[in-house]
Enzyme design. Structure first.
Site, PDB file in Angstrom:
ATOM      1  N   LYS A  72       0.876  -1.044  -0.044  1.00 54.44           N
ATOM      2  CA  LYS A  72      -0.007   0.039   0.015  1.00 54.44           C
ATOM      3  C   LYS A  72       0.932   1.274   0.095  1.00 54.44           C
ATOM      4  CE  LYS A  72      -3.492  -2.526   0.640  1.00 54.44           C
ATOM      5  NZ  LYS A  72      -4.802  -2.646  -0.062  1.00 54.44           N
TER       6      LYS A  72
HETATM    7  C1  LIG Z   1      -0.994  -7.857   2.515  1.00 58.75           C
HETATM    8  C2  LIG Z   1      -1.799  -7.647   1.382  1.00 58.75           C
HETATM    9  N1  LIG Z   1      -1.892  -8.556   0.246  1.00 58.75           N
HETATM   10  C3  LIG Z   1      -3.144  -8.503  -0.569  1.00 58.75           C
HETATM   11  C4  LIG Z   1      -4.083  -7.430  -0.359  1.00 58.75           C
HETATM   12  C5  LIG Z   1      -5.103  -7.503  -1.482  1.00 58.75           C
HETATM   13  O1  LIG Z   1      -4.722  -6.509  -2.498  1.00 58.75           O
HETATM   14  P1  LIG Z   1      -5.966  -5.681  -2.975  1.00 58.75           P
HETATM   15  O2  LIG Z   1      -7.122  -5.332  -1.841  1.00 58.75           O
HETATM   16  O3  LIG Z   1      -5.512  -4.693  -3.874  1.00 58.75           O
HETATM   17  O4  LIG Z   1      -6.781  -6.769  -3.913  1.00 58.75           O
HETATM   18  C6  LIG Z   1      -4.038  -6.672   0.652  1.00 58.75           C
HETATM   19  C7  LIG Z   1      -5.016  -5.692   1.075  1.00 58.75           C
HETATM   20  O5  LIG Z   1      -5.688  -5.106  -0.034  1.00 58.75           O
HETATM   21  C8  LIG Z   1      -2.978  -6.777   1.490  1.00 58.75           C
HETATM   22  O6  LIG Z   1      -2.609  -5.898   2.506  1.00 58.75           O
HETATM   23  N1  LIG Z   2      -6.719  -5.334   2.105  1.00 58.60           N
HETATM   24  C1  LIG Z   2      -6.845  -3.818   2.377  1.00 58.60           C
HETATM   25  C2  LIG Z   2      -8.395  -3.512   2.115  1.00 58.60           C
HETATM   26  C3  LIG Z   2      -8.608  -2.268   1.738  1.00 58.60           C
HETATM   27  O1  LIG Z   2      -8.069  -2.203   0.272  1.00 58.60           O
HETATM   28  P1  LIG Z   2      -7.815  -0.821  -0.513  1.00 58.60           P
HETATM   29  O2  LIG Z   2      -6.531  -1.452  -1.535  1.00 58.60           O
HETATM   30  O3  LIG Z   2      -9.086  -0.637  -1.257  1.00 58.60           O
HETATM   31  O4  LIG Z   2      -7.615   0.217   0.288  1.00 58.60           O
HETATM   32  C4  LIG Z   2      -6.172  -3.231   3.781  1.00 58.60           C
HETATM   33  O5  LIG Z   2      -5.297  -3.818   4.095  1.00 58.60           O
HETATM   34  O6  LIG Z   2      -6.779  -2.482   4.197  1.00 58.60           O
END
Ligand SMILES: Cc1ncc(COP(=O)(O)O)c(C=O)c1O
Ligand SMILES: N[C@@H](CCOP(=O)(O)O)C(=O)O
Length: 474
Positions: A118
């Site tokens: 993120k």
């Molecule tokens: C460590 C981790 N892996 C994978 C994901 C999944 O990513 P996305 O929500 O973009 O599919 C998340 C949260 O979104 C995460 O925090």
């Molecule tokens: N897995 C995410 C959930 C929120 O996802 P986002 O990419 O839409 O912000 C988290 O760790 O918070």
């Protein structure tokens, strides 16, 4: 500033104003409840993609991001914000590739300040939002829902900023202690960690509900940092180009396996493909909360209860960005997308019509990993390759194994550092990963959080009381 065409963005539900990049950045969710998408996909030709190999990350990022920004932000300012964002990463390559097998790679996306992918988008988002707010002389109230990682990364990017207050909603007791402390220990007064008695889907529904409550939205100048915000996806497109170019693109295709929850990260891979990157397969990897894998199998998107797993950030059923894919696959048919989303709200499921389903299946594969397989994968990868996986990345590696071929390199997105989930990793392989030294003080620092019911009115009242952007009488 160099003159160039202004990229415009439309809502997936087809019933909100078309906006330019700066407005999309501040809006988060469209006013018709949809998500913004660019009206066209900027194209990068083969020569440009080939030139990315070996170049500094921030230079590639500028080339990929710039066409989407149009005239919204002056080029020198954009360039300098991108440079600043990636200077905060601990690895000089920003998102390095690690080889685990003859044709298997992990792209480590966790070298930012909070040890999760993120940070790649959030570090830039904080700077972009501040820039646009300063230009407009505005303040904003930032909200976000998190299953663990978005919250910490957003708080890190926005803490102490003059123009924003940030309110992060997380499911009480359902994130790792490292994740919780990243949200609850910052002492800056503009940071508010709200622990809700519910799950991530409840938190996300409340965030969307606040965006759809226009009087509240306008009164507090609401902005969002979840991947419903197009700028989050945009910044994540970059590392697909960086890794593929390092592995020989555009002269050879590359596949990606993406641990998936809210579908943002993998949608960025789809976007890279639309821009001209030769992506062979995009593989959705899920944990037991396998709604996306089931959906690809059956053609029905059907929510079931959320089960807590050792990969808590992926404990999600309502996967926001799937709506962006539905829009693309239906030829931007806002009415059909609206109908599917209404059905999801009313009955918890919808069917994807043909030919949209066939289109989705032609681009994506999907697989799931249960708790036992994930733990075994952490253990075997440590034994075979001497590499410690976090549980989310382990799901990616496990599922990638189903779809790997000898011809095409497979890149698994390494979405978090194992030290964010020390208990799960230790239980799986006996090794307890240590936090980087600079994060250790957080584990004994004082925590500050507000426990609230998973109720939109309660959350709105709390925000109204604490946000500096509240405009009385608006
Ligand atoms: C460590 C981790 N892996 C994978 C994901 C999944 O990513 P996305 O929500 O973009 O599919 C998340 C949260 O979104 C995460 O925090
Ligand atoms: N897995 C995410 C959930 C929120 O996802 P986002 O990419 O839409 O912000 C988290 O760790 O918070």
């Amino acid at each position: 500033m160099e003159a160039r065409g202004a990229v415009k963005y439309f809502s997936t539900r087809g019933d909100a104003p078309t906006l330019d990049f700066s407005d999309v950045l501040l809006q988060g969710l469209a006013r018709d409840g949809g998500l913004y998408l660019p009206q066209e996909w900027p194209q990068l030709d083969a020569k440009t993609i080939a030139s990315f190999a070996g170049r500094p990350y921030h230079e590639v990022a500028y080339e990929v991001i710039r066409p989407f920004v149009g005239n919204s932000i002056a080029d020198p300012a954009l360039r300098s914000m991108i440079r600043q964002a990636y200077d905060s990463f601990r690895h000089p390559a920003v998102t390095p590739l690690v080889q685990l097998g003859p044709n298997r790679f992990v792209m480590e996306l966790f070298h930012g300040p909070t040890l999760a992918f993120k940070d790649v988008a959030m570090q830039l988002l904080g700077l972009l939002m501040d820039h646009v707010l300063a230009e407009r002389g505005m303040r904003a109230t930032i909200v976000g829902a998190t299953s663990g990682d978005t919250g910490g990364a957003a708080i890190e990017a926005f803490r102490g900023r003059e123009r924003t207050d940030i309110f992060i909603l997380f499911p009480d007791g359902k994130v790792s202690s490292v994740q919780r402390r990243q949200m609850t220990t910052p002492s800056e007064p503009n940071v508010h960690a709200l622990a809700l008695t519910g799950n991530f889907d409840d938190c996300q529904a409340i965030v969307k509900g606040m965006f759809n409550h226009f009087a509240f939205r306008d009164r507090v100048a609401l902005s969002g940092v979840n991947s419903i915000n197009w700028a989050r996806i945009l910044a994540q497109i970059v590392y697909y180009f960086v890794s593929a170019a390092a592995l020989g693109a555009p002269h050879r295709p590359v596949s990606f396996t993406v641990p998936t929850g809210n579908f943002g990260d993998i949608f960025a891979g789809y976007a890279a493909r639309k821009m001209g990157l030769p992506v062979d397969r995009l593989v959705i990897a899920t944990n037991r909360n396998d709604i996306l894998a089931r959906c690809l199998e059956t053609g029905r998107y059907e929510t079931q209860g959320v089960t807590a797993t050792m990969s808590p950030s992926m404990d999600i059923q309502v996967s926001s960005n799937f709506e962006r894919l539905l829009s693309e696959a239906t030829g931007h048919d806002g009415q059909t997308v609206r109908r599917m989303m209404q059905q999801l709200g009313q009955s918890g499921s919808f069917a994807i019509p043909e030919p949209a389903l066939a289109e989705i299946r032609s681009l994506f594969d999907a697989g799931r990993s249960d708790e036992e397989a994930t733990a075994a994968r952490i253990k075997s990868t440590l034994a075979d390759a001497g590499y410690l996986l976090d549980p989310h990345t382990a799901i990616g590696v496990e599922v990638a194994g189903i779809f790997e071929t000898p011809q095409v390199p497979m890149v698994v997105l390494g979405t978090a550092h194992p030290a964010k989930f020390p208990d799960a990793v230790e239980a799986a392989c006996g090794v307890r990963p240590a936090l980087p030294e600079n994060l250790q003080p957080m584990m004994s620092a004082e925590e500050r959080q507000q426990i609230l019911p998973a109720d939109q009115t309660a959350v709105e009242s709390y925000i109204e009381e604490h946000a500096r952007a509240v405009r009385s009488g608006v």
